[in-house]
Motif scaffolding. Structure first.
Motif, PDB file in Angstrom:
ATOM      1  N   UNK A   1       0.486  -1.312  -0.274  1.00  0.00           N
ATOM      2  CA  UNK A   1      -0.037  -0.447  -0.081  1.00  0.00           C
ATOM      3  C   UNK A   1       0.839   1.714   0.193  1.00  0.00           C
ATOM      4  N   UNK A   2       0.569   2.264  -0.536  1.00  0.00           N
ATOM      5  CA  UNK A   2       0.927   3.409  -1.025  1.00  0.00           C
ATOM      6  C   UNK A   2       0.119   4.465  -0.860  1.00  0.00           C
ATOM      7  N   UNK A   3       0.810   5.678  -0.522  1.00  0.00           N
ATOM      8  CA  UNK A   3      -0.013   6.833  -0.388  1.00  0.00           C
ATOM      9  C   UNK A   3       0.816   8.173  -1.333  1.00  0.00           C
ATOM     10  N   UNK A   4       0.864   8.744  -2.299  1.00  0.00           N
ATOM     11  CA  UNK A   4       1.005   9.800  -3.473  1.00  0.00           C
ATOM     12  C   UNK A   4       0.744  10.601  -3.659  1.00  0.00           C
ATOM     13  N   UNK A   5       1.098  11.757  -4.692  1.00  0.00           N
ATOM     14  CA  UNK A   5       0.340  12.453  -4.466  1.00  0.00           C
ATOM     15  C   UNK A   5      -0.445  12.491  -5.715  1.00  0.00           C
ATOM     16  N   UNK A   6      -1.616  12.970  -6.070  1.00  0.00           N
ATOM     17  CA  UNK A   6      -2.942  12.931  -7.233  1.00  0.00           C
ATOM     18  C   UNK A   6      -1.755  12.435  -8.547  1.00  0.00           C
ATOM     19  N   UNK A   7      -0.485  13.951  -8.630  1.00  0.00           N
ATOM     20  CA  UNK A   7       0.245  14.134 -10.137  1.00  0.00           C
ATOM     21  C   UNK A   7       0.377  12.989 -10.316  1.00  0.00           C
ATOM     22  N   UNK A   8       1.274  11.983  -9.326  1.00  0.00           N
ATOM     23  CA  UNK A   8       1.881  11.348  -9.390  1.00  0.00           C
ATOM     24  C   UNK A   8       0.988   9.686  -9.594  1.00  0.00           C
ATOM     25  N   UNK A   9      -0.024   9.491  -9.699  1.00  0.00           N
ATOM     26  CA  UNK A   9      -0.804   8.732  -9.645  1.00  0.00           C
ATOM     27  C   UNK A   9      -0.855   7.857 -10.571  1.00  0.00           C
ATOM     28  N   UNK A  10      -0.534   8.766 -12.654  1.00  0.00           N
ATOM     29  CA  UNK A  10      -1.159   7.917 -13.327  1.00  0.00           C
ATOM     30  C   UNK A  10       0.508   6.988 -13.803  1.00  0.00           C
ATOM     31  N   UNK A  11       1.900   7.905 -13.490  1.00  0.00           N
ATOM     32  CA  UNK A  11       2.592   6.813 -13.627  1.00  0.00           C
ATOM     33  C   UNK A  11       3.259   5.789 -12.899  1.00  0.00           C
ATOM     34  N   UNK A  12       2.310   5.824 -11.882  1.00  0.00           N
ATOM     35  CA  UNK A  12       2.871   4.260 -10.981  1.00  0.00           C
ATOM     36  C   UNK A  12       1.551   3.269 -11.765  1.00  0.00           C
ATOM     37  N   UNK A  13       0.706   3.932 -11.945  1.00  0.00           N
ATOM     38  CA  UNK A  13      -0.390   2.519 -12.778  1.00  0.00           C
ATOM     39  C   UNK A  13       0.111   1.944 -13.629  1.00  0.00           C
ATOM     40  N   UNK A  14       0.868   3.201 -14.388  1.00  0.00           N
ATOM     41  CA  UNK A  14       1.901   2.511 -16.073  1.00  0.00           C
ATOM     42  C   UNK A  14       2.784   2.063 -15.408  1.00  0.00           C
ATOM     43  N   UNK A  15       2.771   1.267 -13.982  1.00  0.00           N
ATOM     44  CA  UNK A  15       4.216   0.242 -13.476  1.00  0.00           C
ATOM     45  C   UNK A  15       3.480  -0.236 -13.132  1.00  0.00           C
ATOM     46  N   UNK A  16       2.740  -1.126 -12.775  1.00  0.00           N
ATOM     47  CA  UNK A  16       1.890  -2.166 -11.751  1.00  0.00           C
ATOM     48  C   UNK A  16       0.561  -2.297 -11.173  1.00  0.00           C
ATOM     49  N   UNK A  17       1.329  -0.535 -10.068  1.00  0.00           N
ATOM     50  CA  UNK A  17       0.073  -0.134  -9.330  1.00  0.00           C
ATOM     51  C   UNK A  17      -1.795   0.325 -10.098  1.00  0.00           C
ATOM     52  N   UNK A  18      -2.227  -0.030  -8.472  1.00  0.00           N
ATOM     53  CA  UNK A  18      -3.551   0.436  -9.070  1.00  0.00           C
ATOM     54  C   UNK A  18      -4.185   1.513  -8.326  1.00  0.00           C
ATOM     55  N   UNK A  19      -4.965   2.131  -9.019  1.00  0.00           N
ATOM     56  CA  UNK A  19      -5.553   2.817  -7.509  1.00  0.00           C
ATOM     57  C   UNK A  19      -6.868   2.234  -6.810  1.00  0.00           C
ATOM     58  N   UNK A  20      -6.443   2.458  -5.769  1.00  0.00           N
ATOM     59  CA  UNK A  20      -7.609   0.890  -5.299  1.00  0.00           C
ATOM     60  C   UNK A  20      -8.658   2.481  -4.382  1.00  0.00           C
ATOM     61  N   UNK A  21      -8.188   3.705  -3.703  1.00  0.00           N
ATOM     62  CA  UNK A  21      -9.150   4.635  -3.433  1.00  0.00           C
ATOM     63  C   UNK A  21      -9.039   6.495  -3.601  1.00  0.00           C
ATOM     64  N   UNK A  22      -9.240   7.001  -3.132  1.00  0.00           N
ATOM     65  CA  UNK A  22      -8.834   8.591  -2.988  1.00  0.00           C
ATOM     66  C   UNK A  22      -8.896   8.927  -1.643  1.00  0.00           C
ATOM     67  N   UNK A  23      -8.127  10.005  -1.073  1.00  0.00           N
ATOM     68  CA  UNK A  23      -7.877  10.517   0.336  1.00  0.00           C
ATOM     69  C   UNK A  23      -8.018  11.531   0.503  1.00  0.00           C
ATOM     70  N   UNK A  24      -9.046  12.588   0.842  1.00  0.00           N
ATOM     71  CA  UNK A  24      -9.153  13.745   0.811  1.00  0.00           C
ATOM     72  C   UNK A  24      -9.348  13.584   2.614  1.00  0.00           C
ATOM     73  N   UNK A  25      -8.838  15.161   2.751  1.00  0.00           N
ATOM     74  CA  UNK A  25      -8.383  15.571   4.485  1.00  0.00           C
ATOM     75  C   UNK A  25      -9.760  16.574   4.180  1.00  0.00           C
ATOM     76  N   UNK A  26     -10.320  16.783   5.858  1.00  0.00           N
ATOM     77  CA  UNK A  26     -10.428  18.048   5.463  1.00  0.00           C
ATOM     78  C   UNK A  26     -10.146  18.429   7.704  1.00  0.00           C
ATOM     79  N   UNK A  27      -9.796  19.744   7.527  1.00  0.00           N
ATOM     80  CA  UNK A  27      -9.854  20.717   8.811  1.00  0.00           C
ATOM     81  C   UNK A  27     -11.183  21.568   9.276  1.00  0.00           C
ATOM     82  N   UNK A  28     -11.127  21.673  10.074  1.00  0.00           N
ATOM     83  CA  UNK A  28     -12.088  22.844  10.102  1.00  0.00           C
ATOM     84  C   UNK A  28     -12.009  24.108   9.948  1.00  0.00           C
ATOM     85  N   UNK A  29     -12.978  24.849   9.352  1.00  0.00           N
ATOM     86  CA  UNK A  29     -13.192  25.833   8.669  1.00  0.00           C
ATOM     87  C   UNK A  29     -13.365  27.774   9.263  1.00  0.00           C
TER      88      UNK A  29
END
Length: 213
Positions: free
Chosen positions: A185-213
Motif C-alpha cells: 500500500x502506498x499513498x502518493x500525490x494525485x499527480x503521481x498516480x498515473x505514472x505508478x499505474x503504468x508500472x503495475x500499481x492500481x488506484x485503490x481509493x482517494x484520500x481526501x482530508x478536511x480541517x475545521x474552517x
C-alpha cells in the motif's frame, strides 16, 4: 476509479502511520493518528472509510477540535466533499495505490556495483540502494497485521531513476511477502498516480482530508 464496494479495508493505516513515525489507535470504526514530527503535539488525524460506519462521528470530533484533521478513504473525493459539511473544509487530496507483492518481487537490473540493503529502524525498515557505497535511493516499509505500507523517500534524477525505484519496490515486496502481506500500500500525490499505474500499481481509493474552517 474504484467503486465504493471495491474500497480496501483500512487496516493498512497503522503501518502507514509508522512510516511517518506517528502512533495510531483504533477509534469509531477508524483510526486516530498522533502528531508527526514538527507538528503541534496536540494535533490528531482521524482516518475512516466513506461512506461507512463511524465516519460521521469522526467528522464531528474533527470539527470540534482545533488542529484536528479528518481523512476519508473514498471512491469519489468530489462526492465526499459535497456530502461532508458541519464546519469542515477540504484541504488535501491524495491517492492510495496497491500492488501485489508477487508482481513486484522480481529481478531488477540495477547499475553495476549497486547494492540493496534493509535496516530496522524504530517504527519501520529503511530500504537503501547504494552505488560504490554511496546512497542513491531510499524508501521505507512497515508490515503490521499482514498489511504492508511503503514509501519512496529519495530517488536520483537521471536515466537510472526508474531502475532504482523498481529496485526499492522489489526489495519491499520481498520483505512484505516474507511477513505474509499479499499487497503493498502506498499513498502518493494525485499527480503521481498515473505514472505508478503504468508500472503495475492500481488506484485503490482517494484520500481526501478536511480541517475545521
Amino acid at each position: 476509479m474504484p467503486e465504493e464496494h471495491d474500497l480496501p479495508a483500512i487496516g493498512w493505516v497503522p503501518a502507514w502511520a509508522d512510516l511517518q513515525e506517528r502512533n495510531a489507535a483504533e477509534v469509531d470504526s477508524g483510526f486516530v493518528l498522533g502528531a508527526a514530527a514538527g507538528q503541534d503535539p496536540e494535533s490528531q488525524e482521524y482516518v475512516a472509510r466513506w461512506p461507512g460506519p463511524g465516519a460521521g462521528e469522526l467528522a464531528g470530533k474533527a470539527a470540534a477540535g482545533k488542529g484536528m484533521r479528518l481523512t476519508l478513504l473514498c471512491a469519489d473525493a468530489d462526492a465526499a466533499k459535497d456530502q461532508l459539511q458541519g464546519g469542515l473544509a477540504p484541504v488535501d487530496e491524495l491517492v492510495l495505490l496497491t500492488a501485489p507483492t508477487a508482481e513486484l518481487n522480481g529481478a531488477v537490473e540495477l547499475p553495476e556495483n549497486s547494492q540493496v540493503a534493509l535496516a530496522p529502524m524504530e517504527t519501520f525498515d529503511a530500504v537503501e540502494i547504494t552505488v560504490f557505497d554511496h546512497p542513491v535511493a531510499k524508501g521505507r516499509i512497515q508490515v503490521r497485521d499482514d498489511f504492508a505500507a511503503v514509501a519512496v523517500t529519495e530517488l536520483p534524477q537521471g536515466p537510472d531513476k526508474e531502475a532504482f525505484e523498481q529496485g526499492l519496490f522489489a526489495a519491499m515486496a520481498e520483505e512484505a511477502f516474507l511477513h505474509g502481506a499479499e499487497y503493498l500500500h502506498m499513498v502518493v500525490e494525485k499527480e503521481a498516480a498515473a505514472r505508478y499505474e503504468s508500472a503495475g500499481w492500481t488506484t485503490a481509493g482517494q484520500l481526501v482530508s478536511f480541517e475545521r474552517n
